[in-house]
Design a protein around this motif. Structure first.
Motif, short mmCIF file in Angstrom:
data_model
loop_
_atom_site.label_atom_id
_atom_site.label_comp_id
_atom_site.label_asym_id
_atom_site.label_seq_id
_atom_site.Cartn_x
_atom_site.Cartn_y
_atom_site.Cartn_z
N MET A 102 56.40 46.66 116.64
CA MET A 102 55.73 46.47 115.35
C MET A 102 56.60 45.87 114.00
O MET A 102 58.13 47.22 113.74
CB MET A 102 55.36 47.50 114.52
CG MET A 102 54.09 47.34 113.48
SD MET A 102 53.58 48.50 112.86
CE MET A 102 52.67 48.37 111.57
N ASP A 103 57.08 45.10 113.42
CA ASP A 103 58.14 44.38 112.74
C ASP A 103 57.48 44.49 111.07
O ASP A 103 56.13 44.94 110.71
CB ASP A 103 57.25 42.96 112.91
CG ASP A 103 58.60 42.45 112.11
OD1 ASP A 103 59.74 43.00 111.82
OD2 ASP A 103 59.30 41.07 112.94
N ASP A 104 58.79 44.53 109.90
CA ASP A 104 58.38 45.31 109.22
C ASP A 104 57.55 46.43 109.04
O ASP A 104 57.00 46.75 108.13
CB ASP A 104 57.96 43.94 108.40
CG ASP A 104 58.91 42.25 108.76
OD1 ASP A 104 59.53 42.55 108.87
OD2 ASP A 104 57.94 42.16 107.76
N PHE A 105 58.48 47.84 109.82
CA PHE A 105 57.16 48.37 109.59
C PHE A 105 57.93 49.45 108.18
O PHE A 105 58.73 49.49 107.87
CB PHE A 105 57.75 49.63 110.41
CG PHE A 105 57.10 50.44 110.31
CD1 PHE A 105 55.48 50.74 110.71
CD2 PHE A 105 57.99 52.34 109.73
CE1 PHE A 105 55.33 52.22 110.43
CE2 PHE A 105 56.85 53.70 109.46
CZ PHE A 105 55.34 53.25 109.86
N ALA A 130 66.63 49.74 113.19
CA ALA A 130 66.45 49.43 111.94
C ALA A 130 66.84 48.31 111.26
O ALA A 130 67.99 47.83 112.33
CB ALA A 130 67.36 50.22 111.23
N GLU A 131 66.24 47.40 111.36
CA GLU A 131 66.92 46.17 110.62
C GLU A 131 68.03 46.68 109.39
O GLU A 131 67.97 46.76 108.44
CB GLU A 131 65.44 46.11 110.36
CG GLU A 131 64.53 45.24 110.92
CD GLU A 131 63.27 44.26 110.17
OE1 GLU A 131 62.71 43.03 111.32
OE2 GLU A 131 62.73 44.10 109.83
N GLY A 132 68.07 45.02 109.70
CA GLY A 132 69.44 44.44 107.85
C GLY A 132 70.48 46.04 108.10
O GLY A 132 70.44 46.10 106.43
MG MG Z 1 61.13 42.45 110.65
#
Ligand code: MG
Ligand code: C2E
Ligand code: MG
Ligand code: MG
Length: 275
Positions: A175-178, A232-234
Motif C-alpha cells: 500500500m503506497d502513500d499510506f 518509510a519513504e523519503g
Molecule cells: Mg509512495
C-alpha cells in the motif's frame, strides 16, 4: 512561453485558461508518441532494511525525457496519462521492462512497480501480470506491486478481487502513500497488504517534532498489530533514519540511501549508507 496575447476583449483569466488547456493538449499529444520514440525509461531507487541497511529491493519509477522540454516530472505526465488512457500501454510497458530488468540483474532484488487505479478498471490485469512473469521468467516472489488507496475507491469489490488474484500468483502487494488518502485505515482492513509504505510527507521532523513522531509510532503500531511491515519513504537524513529505526520501521527508501537512477548507473555492489 507565455501566451499573454489573446483575442480582443477576452479577460486575462480566460487567456490563461486557454493557454493551460492548449499546453495540456500539446503535452498529451507528445506523450502519445513518447513510448514508441524511446523517450520513456525506468529509473530504480533502492529499498533497504532498517536494521542492517541491507539492500532488499528497488522501486521502478517512470521517467519521460522529451527532446525539447527535457525531463518531464511524473507529477505532470502520470495524471495526464491517466486521463487519456495512455497509462494502460505505459503501465504495461513499465511492468514488462521492470520484470525483464530484474530477471537480467539479480542484484536488483525484489522489484516494485506502481499500478495506476486506471489499470484496475481494465479487464485482465491479473492475467497480464501472470503473462509478463511467464514471458520474462521472473519468479513471482521477486515482484511487488504498489497501489494507492484511490485504486480501491472506485470499485472496491472488483479491485479487491483483482488484488486477490494477483496475490494468488505469489506477487506481493504494497500500500503506497499510506496516510495521505481519505480512508487509509478502512483500506488496510479490507485487504491483507504485504507492506505499508508510509508516505514521505510524514518523515520530515520525526526527529524533532513530537506530533510527527507520535503519528509515526501509531502507524508502525498498526502495522505490527496487523503483521504488516512498514517502509518509510523519503528518508533523507541520518537522524530521521535513527528515529524510524527506533520506532520499528522495517524498511526504508530515500535519497539517504540512493536517488532513483537508470539500471546501468546503479551502484549495486555498494553497501547502504547506514549499514
Ligand atoms: Mg509512495
Ligand atoms: P511514489 O510511488 O510514492 O514514488 C516515490 C516518489 O518519491 C518518487 O518520485 C521518488 O523519486 C521520490 N523520492 C524518493 N526518495 C525521496 C527523498 O528522499 N526525498 C524526496 N523529496 N523524494 C523522494 P517520482 O519518481 O517523481 O514519482 C512520483 C510519483 O509518480 C510516484 O510516487 C508514483 O505515484 C508516480 N509514478 C512513478 N512511476 C510510475 C509508474 O510507472 N506507474 C504509475 N502508475 N505511477 C508512477
Ligand atoms: Mg510507489
Ligand atoms: Mg508518493
Amino acid at each position: 512561453r507565455a501566451k499573454a496575447q489573446h483575442g480582443g476583449g477576452a479577460c486575462f483569466y480566460q487567456a490563461n485558461m486557454d493557454a493551460a488547456v492548449r499546453e495540456r493538449r500539446r503535452l498529451s499529444s507528445a506523450l502519445r508518441h513518447a513510448l514508441e520514440d524511446g523517450q520513456i525509461s525506468l529509473f530504480y531507487q533502492r529499498q533497504v532494511t532498517a536494521g542492517s541497511g541491507r539492500l532488499c529491493g528497488h522501486e521502478a519509477l517512470m521517467r519521460w525525457h522529451h527532446p525539447e522540454r527535457g525531463w518531464v516530472p511524473p507529477a505532470d505526465f502520470i495524471p495526464l496519462a491517466e486521463e487519456t488512457g495512455l497509462i494502460l500501454p505505459l503501465g504495461e510497458w513499465a511492468l514488462r521492462t521492470a520484470c525483464a530488468d530484474a530477471k537480467a540483474e539479480p542484484r536488483l532484488g525484489k522489484v516494485a512497480v506502481n499500478l495506476s487505479p486506471v489499470q484496475f478498471r481494465q479487464a485482465g490485469l491479473a492475467a497480464l501480470v501472470a503473462t509478463v512473469l511467464a514471458e520474462t521468467g521472473l519468479p513471482a516472489r521477486r515482484l511487488e506491486l504498489e497501489i494507492t488507496e484511490s485504486s480501491l475507491m472506485q470499485d472496491p469489490v472488483r479491485t479487491l478481487e483483482v488484488l486477490r488474484e494477483i496475490k494468488a500468483l505469489g506477487v506481493s502487494v504494497a500500500m503506497d502513500d499510506f496516510g495521505t488518502g481519505h480512508s487509509s485505515l478502512a483500506t488496510l482492513r479490507a485487504f491483507s497488504f504485504d507492506k505499508i509504505k508510509l508516505d514521505r510527507s510524514f518523515v520530515p521532523e520525526v526527529d524533532s517534532n513530537p506530533q510527527a513522531r507520535a503519528i509515526l509510532r501509531a502507524v508502525v503500531g498498526i502495522g505490527r498489530g496487523l503483521g504488516i511491515p512498514v517502509l518509510a519513504e523519503g528518508v533523507e537524513s541520518a537522524s530521521e533514519l535513527a528515529c524510524l529505526r527506533d520506532e520499528g520501521c522495517a524498511e526504508m527508501q530515500g535519497y539517504l540511501f540512493g536517488r532513483p537512477a537508470p539500471l546501468t548507473a546503479l551502484d549495486l555492489a555498494a553497501p547502504a549508507a547506514a549499514a
